[in-house]
Design an enzyme around this catalytic site. Structure first.
Site, PDB file in Angstrom:
ATOM      1  N   SER A  72       0.648  -1.206   0.054  1.00 44.26           N
ATOM      2  CA  SER A  72       0.096  -0.226   0.293  1.00 44.26           C
ATOM      3  C   SER A  72       0.950   1.357   0.179  1.00 44.26           C
ATOM      4  CB  SER A  72      -0.996  -0.153   1.325  1.00 44.26           C
ATOM      5  OG  SER A  72      -1.838   0.944   1.032  1.00 44.26           O
ATOM      6  N   ASP A  89       9.317   5.863 -10.778  1.00 45.29           N
ATOM      7  CA  ASP A  89       8.769   6.492 -11.998  1.00 45.29           C
ATOM      8  C   ASP A  89       9.331   8.008 -12.073  1.00 45.29           C
ATOM      9  OD1 ASP A  89       6.839   4.810 -12.489  1.00 45.29           O
ATOM     10  OD2 ASP A  89       4.974   5.745 -11.356  1.00 45.29           O
ATOM     11  N   LYS A 107      -1.160  -4.533  -2.932  1.00 46.33           N
ATOM     12  CA  LYS A 107      -2.378  -3.835  -2.191  1.00 46.33           C
ATOM     13  C   LYS A 107      -2.640  -2.567  -3.016  1.00 46.33           C
ATOM     14  CE  LYS A 107      -5.619  -3.036   0.841  1.00 46.33           C
ATOM     15  NZ  LYS A 107      -6.394  -1.836   0.806  1.00 46.33           N
TER      16      LYS A 107
END
Length: 718
Positions: free
Chosen positions: A486, A497, A511
């Site tokens: 998470s 990224d 998750k």
């Protein structure tokens, strides 16, 4: 309050409640069960209540119209609910027969329409038959014990299947009798090989089966309703769950910042109670022996000598038994996650205590690496969870405690130490406060988006770091593993990224969904309402974050992770959002991976890790075990020899004396775990490998200095 403040992503590794209600071990006094069971008693079928019927209708409406997944209630869903419900009630296929299943053929395709309108009787009929069959089986097992276990033959060539979840239902009662003879023999053999005498074994098994029998007679309407509703809700996704009034109370306790107990989250797993995760900073995590996927066999209070066997108990009763007052001690007997069968157990004594926020805090260390005459100072920041003292924040305390505030201070200290790079250790970090993940990313980038959140209406909200200041602009490595979930995945994904650093380790949990708890007239519904997406457009759901450089893990990905859960929402992607790209690793990543693999091949620690992974995989792939005493004993001896060999090889690397026996190893581990003040002076080699990868980055491309001047690009969706 913003969405970032509202979304608190706790219980990230919770298994679907179709497999069992997941509860945290926090407050309250121990629970006990006493009194002999009447084996001749008649089972009283449970019946649904008006309140439950109303709750059923509300749950059906919420699932159809507010869940992230658009799923209709039709005949196809009816069959899936039927299968999931039977999987919950008889997952190992040890109570029902093919004859019983045929009795339900008319019910199978009609559950959907019944669930829409609050007609619960079909589900209760199934539940009652399973309870009756369970009582029959337990009485049969007790009759075998009554006849004396010395009458059982352990010289045959019989085997027993370890996992029957995919097995065919036995055709009739006679076939089940044969299966249960094997089950009792397996239980006896396991305890004999652990050194118990027959008298103790008979007492232990009688207690086990009588305890299960008593609970079967004491079945409650709410037990049936909760199981049925979770089989239903689990069709949408594994994190959508119904909480009964009592389970709701436990869930609310778990969400509190003031926690007492052993600091573990448990779930029902067929006959066993299984550990799902440990609360960072909690007593169990600090004690160090209890691990995720361990199964609890018995519980002993500090003022009692006799353990209470909890195999077959309801989850809430096990939770109540393990709970207790602060500073009291509870001893758990568990089957370790790495065990091949019930033969292998260990006892773990844990002192109950309060889980303090400061004990979940981020911490730092510095490691020094010598490579070819060059010395590197690498800073290491460990983040157990994404935390924030919301109470202090709401009260306006300017010094409230949070992950981002603590890490900012640690970074300043590391910069003062003159480190060459920073390794962020997010292994085993199951998530926490979403806004802390957002703010933490902001310490490493100028400003920009960090995560996208899409709801069931396809509306997308982008959370951003709006602070242009940067706490650290140097080389960065982020360590993750399968238990990173998470909020951890949001941070690692954003760093990847942005090209802000390298992600190293194993594939994360996956998750990537957000739940809300909604009150019902009877209990609560935890329902998935949103989904996380990276700034590059890809979801963290199901797939998690794939490291740039992978390191093998002991964790079995087929058992732990979002993609191991039934009905998990799939990976998908949406449009990327414009974001900075700080460094392009494509020119050096192949060389970085090759250097890592070369070290892997040459490193004794890595070779031992791979040996242990191969050993565990081999044991997990076993489909059956022998019921022949001599063959089983030989198998156990081989396992013990391998464990001892690996442990002694590690001791040899440290210049320590080897253990002569497995008992010496176990005793040493108990002593180490009991000393909560002991510290390991040598950081584990995975962290050191992260440091070596950092040094490789610095050696291979001096352009890392360009991190200071990011070039803006419009990112394309991956």
């Amino acid at each position: 309050m913003s969405i970032a403040q509202r979304l608190i992503t706790r219980n990230m590794q919770a298994r679907p409640l179709v497999k069992g209600i997941t509860l945290a071990l926090m407050l309250a006094m121990p629970f006990s069960v006493s009194g002999a069971v009447d084996r001749d008693a008649q089972y009283e079928p449970v019946t649904p209540t008006v309140e439950q019927a109303r709750a059923n209708i509300l749950i059906a409406r919420q699932l159809q119209f507010t869940h992230f997944r658009n799923l209709g209630i039709n005949d196809s869903l009816s069959g899936d609910v039927f299968d999931a419900y039977l999987d919950y009630l008889d997952g190992q296929r040890i109570y029902l027969t093919q004859e019983d299943i045929r009795k339900f053929s008319a019910i199978r395709m009609g559950l959907g329409s019944a669930l829409k309108t609050g007609q619960l009787q079909p589900g209760f009929d199934i539940y009652n038959l399973v309870q009756q069959r369970m009582i029959e089986r337990l009485n049969f097992a007790l009759s075998l014990i009554d006849q004396g276990i010395d009458n059982l033959n352990f010289n045959t060539e019989e085997t027993i299947r370890l996992d029957r979840s995919e097995a065919e239902w036995e055709p009739n009662k006679e076939a089940l009798d044969s299966l249960w003879v094997k089950r009792v023999k397996n239980a006896v053999l396991a305890q004999r090989l652990n050194g118990s005498d027959d008298e103790a074994i008979e007492e232990s098994l009688r207690q086990r089966y009588e305890g299960q029998l008593k609970r079967a007679y004491q079945a409650r309407s709410e037990d049936a309703f909760q199981a049925y509703m979770n089989a239903f809700a689990g069709m949408w996704d594994p994190h959508t769950s119904y909480f009964s009034p009592r389970t709701s109370e436990n869930f609310n306790i778990n969400m509190s910042l003031s926690l007492e107990g052993i600091g573990a989250v448990l779930q029902a797993d067929n006959e066993y109670t299984k550990v799902v995760r440990l609360v960072p900073g909690g007593p169990a995590a600090k004690q160090g022996q209890l691990q995720p996927a361990d199964r609890i066999v018995s519980v002993t209070q500090e003022d009692e000598e006799k353990p209470v066997n909890v195999i077959g108990w309801r989850l809430d009763e096990v939770v109540d038994l393990i709970r207790g007052p602060r500073e009291s001690t509870v001893t758990l007997e568990v089957i370790p996650a790495s065990a091949t069968d019930e033969t292998v157990t260990k006892t773990i004594a844990i002192q109950r205590d309060k889980v303090k926020l400061e004990e979940q805090s981020a911490s730092k260390d510095v490691i020094e690496l010598e490579r070819g005459g060059q010395s590197y100072q690498i800073g290491v920041i460990n983040i157990p969870t994404f935390y924030a003292d919301f109470k202090a924040m709401q009260e306006g305390d300017p010094n409230y405690k949070s992950t981002t505030r603590d890490v900012r201070d640690l970074i300043e200290e590391l910069k003062a130490d003159g480190v060459d790079g920073v390794v962020m250790d997010l292994r085993n970090n199951g998530g926490g406060a979403l806004h802390e993940a957002n703010d933490l990313v902001g310490l490493f980038i100028d400003q920009g988006p960090t995560v996208q959140i899409r709801n069931s209406n396809n509306d997308v909200q982008v959370l951003t770091d709006q602070d242009p200041s940067v706490a650290y602009d140097g080389p960065l490595v982020v360590l993750v593993n399968r238990m990173s979930a998470s909020a951890s995945e949001i941070f690692a994904g954003a760093i990847q990224d942005y090209g802000r650093g390298l992600v190293v380790g194993s594939q994360t949990f996956g998750k990537g969904t957000v739940q809300a708890v909604r009150p019902l007239n009877h209990g609560q519904l935890k329902i998935t309402q949103s989904k996380f997406y990276r700034v590059s457009g890809g979801s963290t759901q199901h797939k998690g974050v794939i490291p740039d450089i992978e390191i093998p893990s002991r964790v079995d990905k087929t058992r732990i992770g979002e993609d191991a859960l039934d009905h998990a929402l799939p990976w998908d992607q949406i449009e990327a959002v414009p974001h900075a790209r700080y460094f392009d690793f494509s020119g050096v990543i192949d060389e970085l991976r090759q250097r890592h693999e070369d070290r892997f091949e040459a490193s004794p620690e890595f070779r031992l890790l791979q040996q242990e992974i191969d050993f565990l995989k081999e044991q997990r792939e076993l489909e059956s075990v022998s019921l022949n005493h001599d063959q089983r004993k030989e198998h156990q001896s081989q396992i013990e020899h391998t464990r001892l060999t690996i442990a002694n090889a590690r001791r040899e690397l440290r210049g320590e004396e080897p253990f002569d026996t497995l008992e010496e190893l176990d005793d040493w581990q108990d002593i180490q775990a009991a000393d909560l003040n002991s510290t390991d002076e040598e950081l584990d080699f995975i962290i050191r490998e992260g440091g070596h990868i950092m040094a490789d980055m610095l050696e291979l491309d001096q352009r890392m200095a360009s991190i200071l001047n990011p070039r803006q690009i419009t990112a394309q969706a991956r």
